[in-house]
Design a protein around this motif. Structure first.
Motif, short mmCIF file in Angstrom:
data_model
loop_
_atom_site.label_atom_id
_atom_site.label_comp_id
_atom_site.label_asym_id
_atom_site.label_seq_id
_atom_site.Cartn_x
_atom_site.Cartn_y
_atom_site.Cartn_z
N HIS A 30 46.05 -51.45 -64.12
CA HIS A 30 44.70 -51.96 -64.39
C HIS A 30 43.93 -51.06 -65.34
CE1 HIS A 30 44.79 -55.19 -61.43
NE2 HIS A 30 45.37 -54.36 -60.59
N VAL A 31 42.91 -51.66 -65.94
CA VAL A 31 42.05 -50.91 -66.86
C VAL A 31 41.18 -49.91 -66.13
CG1 VAL A 31 39.92 -51.27 -68.18
CG2 VAL A 31 41.96 -52.49 -68.82
N GLY A 32 40.59 -50.34 -65.03
CA GLY A 32 39.50 -49.53 -64.45
C GLY A 32 39.71 -49.16 -63.01
N ARG A 33 40.87 -48.51 -62.68
CA ARG A 33 41.03 -48.06 -61.29
C ARG A 33 39.94 -47.05 -60.98
NH1 ARG A 33 45.53 -49.54 -58.68
NH2 ARG A 33 43.88 -50.34 -57.38
N PRO A 34 39.37 -47.10 -59.76
CA PRO A 34 38.27 -46.18 -59.44
C PRO A 34 38.70 -44.71 -59.48
CG PRO A 34 38.39 -47.99 -57.86
CD PRO A 34 39.62 -48.10 -58.71
N ALA A 84 23.85 -52.27 -60.58
CA ALA A 84 23.06 -52.18 -61.82
C ALA A 84 22.41 -53.51 -62.17
CB ALA A 84 23.95 -51.72 -62.96
N THR A 85 23.04 -54.62 -61.79
CA THR A 85 22.48 -55.92 -62.14
C THR A 85 21.12 -56.12 -61.45
OG1 THR A 85 24.74 -56.73 -62.31
CG2 THR A 85 23.01 -58.39 -62.25
N PHE A 108 28.46 -56.77 -71.29
CA PHE A 108 28.83 -57.48 -70.06
C PHE A 108 27.73 -58.51 -69.77
CE2 PHE A 108 29.38 -57.49 -65.28
CZ PHE A 108 30.64 -58.07 -65.29
N ASP A 179 20.29 -50.43 -70.96
CA ASP A 179 21.37 -50.64 -70.01
C ASP A 179 22.37 -49.50 -70.27
OD1 ASP A 179 23.81 -51.33 -68.86
OD2 ASP A 179 23.56 -53.47 -69.22
N HIS A 182 27.41 -47.78 -68.94
CA HIS A 182 28.63 -47.08 -69.39
C HIS A 182 28.38 -45.61 -69.71
CE1 HIS A 182 30.34 -51.11 -71.20
NE2 HIS A 182 29.99 -51.21 -69.94
N SER A 203 25.03 -47.77 -63.75
CA SER A 203 25.89 -48.48 -62.80
C SER A 203 26.83 -47.49 -62.12
CB SER A 203 26.74 -49.55 -63.51
OG SER A 203 27.69 -50.09 -62.59
N HIS A 205 29.28 -48.88 -60.13
CA HIS A 205 30.30 -49.82 -59.65
C HIS A 205 31.66 -49.11 -59.56
CE1 HIS A 205 33.34 -53.07 -60.25
NE2 HIS A 205 32.57 -53.65 -59.33
N LYS A 208 33.30 -47.83 -62.66
CA LYS A 208 32.55 -46.96 -63.56
C LYS A 208 32.98 -45.50 -63.43
CE LYS A 208 30.01 -49.97 -65.61
NZ LYS A 208 30.77 -51.16 -65.20
N ARG A 335 42.23 -55.30 -71.24
CA ARG A 335 41.16 -56.31 -71.15
C ARG A 335 40.46 -56.51 -72.49
NH1 ARG A 335 39.50 -57.39 -65.74
NH2 ARG A 335 37.97 -58.74 -66.74
N TYR A 337 37.35 -56.82 -73.14
CA TYR A 337 35.89 -56.63 -73.01
C TYR A 337 35.27 -56.63 -74.41
CZ TYR A 337 36.69 -54.91 -68.20
OH TYR A 337 37.04 -54.79 -66.90
#
Ligand code: T4K
Length: 411
Positions: A30-34, A84-85, A108, A179, A182, A203, A205, A208, A335, A337
């Protein structure tokens, strides 16, 4: 060999999974493993939370998290939120934004949704092809009598043209909000992102750079704004049984704060690993026709959270989407993005079907960007293998195109 691998490095193009052999990675990469900090510290904090039986509503870990984030950035106030949203929605409301707000489309979808959710029209501004950030030279032409603010996004952790946007905001009496989802730990002209404009939103998340599972924050030097946001994120309560304004539930939980605090303590390690990954990609993808990894200015102290590949299809003789198909066949879940641009998503594409005409750079960049796996969950062997796959695909572009039927990027 990487723990994801099932076979040694491929030796010829016939090894590419696209042509029928097994994938290079057994499990999806995956792109964004925590990024996970010290587990013992996290468990200690979780035990402490359970012993105290204080799970949310202004607990000590949330207070400590807010204090530590504010100190780290060098800003007066940090108000932690559930994500963050919601933080964007709260600060947009607290700033009294209305009518129209100028915002990039290359972001995003949450950035625009936070405005539209409150009946504010996002007016999409094109981006600078070099930075992928809002092009300040195109903002002024979008200002109307209904414009109340500018919402910039520090995309990929690279700062917006903050000084120029502030000058514009001052000249037209507009609010300026960023925002910064990132950009935690990144800098602009020597100062950490978070202290610019009227307020900035972070964020935390899971995907992140620093995560709290789910989480966000508003950071600001404005005392009145901070007080208003604190009220709003807690239903408007000013004390027991006393509600003095309309609010929502935007609170961060103690468990999230414990995760956030633990990860914050690993900020240097995460940066070091991300930077190492970034440099390895840079070396591994050098001198491949049509492929380039976006660079960061040393002075910006990037967190290197995203490795962003740009594909020049004419030179690579493969499109971004063909390369994505090659990687996906190998179980590399790169991804696109932030394809296709928010202006091409609902409800914006129905509201403004012709927005694309004034967003040519957004559309071009959205067609050529591919985000590659990085972070602490990716090994150096993984990265070398991904680079080798991309190199092989470009060298063998004819066979790849023939197999994929020469598909171009879809719209
Ligand atoms: N502004 C900007 C500029 C943003 O980029 C974002 C969020 C926001 C505002 C809003 O922030 P929050 O309200 O979320 O705090 C992801 C994230 O969900 C989103 O937070 C993030 N931007 C966006 C760029 O990426 P997806 O749709 O790509 O999520 P998903 O589930 O596909 O996960 C991404 C990758 O991470 C996958 O490769 C799988 C992996 N993953 C994900 C999770 C959740 C894990 O390995 N473990 C996990 O726990 O949106």
């Amino acid at each position: 060999m990487s723990r994801h691998s099932v076979r040694p490095a491929k030796k010829s193009v016939s090894d590419l999974a696209l042509f029928g052999s097994g994938p290079a990675f057994k499990d999806p990469l995956h792109v964004g493993r925590p990024n996970i900090g010290n587990r013992r510290d996290f468990r200690r904090r979780v035990d402490d939370i359970l012993d105290r039986r204080w799970l949310t509503n202004g607990g000590p870990y949330v207070e400590e998290f807010e204090r530590r984030v504010a100190e780290f950035i060098g800003v007066k106030h940090c108000i932690a939120t559930c994500n963050a949203t919601v933080a964007l929605g709260i600060v947009i409301r607290a700033l009294g934004l209305a009518g129209e707000v100028i915002v990039p489309s290359f972001t995003f979808v949450a950035t625009a949704h936070a405005l539209q959710w409150q009946g504010i029209t996002p007016v999409f501004c094109d981006i600078d092809p070099r930075t992928h950030n809002i092009d300040h030279r195109k903002v002024e032409g979008l200002i109307t009598s209904r414009t109340s603010g500018i919402l910039g996004v520090h995309l990929w952790g690279r700062p917006c043209p903050i000084a120029q946007l502030q000058t514009l905001a001052n000249r037209h009496g507009l609010a300026l909000l960023f925002d910064a989802a990132h950009a935690f730990a990144c800098r602009y002209r020597g100062r950490r992102i978070g202290g610019f404009g009227d307020a900035e939103v972070l964020s935390f998340h899971a995907t992140k750079f620093i995560n709290a599972g789910e989480g966000g924050a508003v950071v600001t030097d404005d005392d009145d704004l901070a007080a208003e946001i604190r009220l709003m994120k807690n239903f408007g309560f000013s004390g027991f049984d006393k509600v003095i304004s309309i609010g929502i539930n935007g609170k961060m939980s103690e468990l999230s704060a414990a995760m956030g605090l633990t990860n914050l303590e690993s900020v240097d390690r995460f940066t070091r690993i991300n930077r190492g990954n970034f440099e390895l990609y840079g070396e591994g993808l050098s001198n491949i026709a049509g492929l380039s990894v976006i660079r960061h200015d040393e002075k910006e102290n990037s967190n290197y959270q995203y490795v962003v590949l740009e594909v020049d299809a004419a030179k690579a003789r493969l499109t971004r989407d063909q390369l994505l198909a090659v990687l996906q066949a190998e179980n590399v879940l790169a991804r696109r993005y932030f394809y296709p641009g928010v202006h091409r998503m609902e409800p914006y594409c129905s509201h403004f079907p012709k927005a694309g005409f004034r967003l040519p750079i957004t559309e071009a960049v959205a067609d050529r960007v591919l985000v590659l796996p990085t972070g602490t969950g990716v090994t150096k062997a993984d990265i070398r293998k991904i680079c080798a796959i991309l190199r092989k695909a470009v060298v063998q572009h004819r066979e790849v195109s023939a197999t994929l039927g020469g598909q171009s990027n879809p719209r």
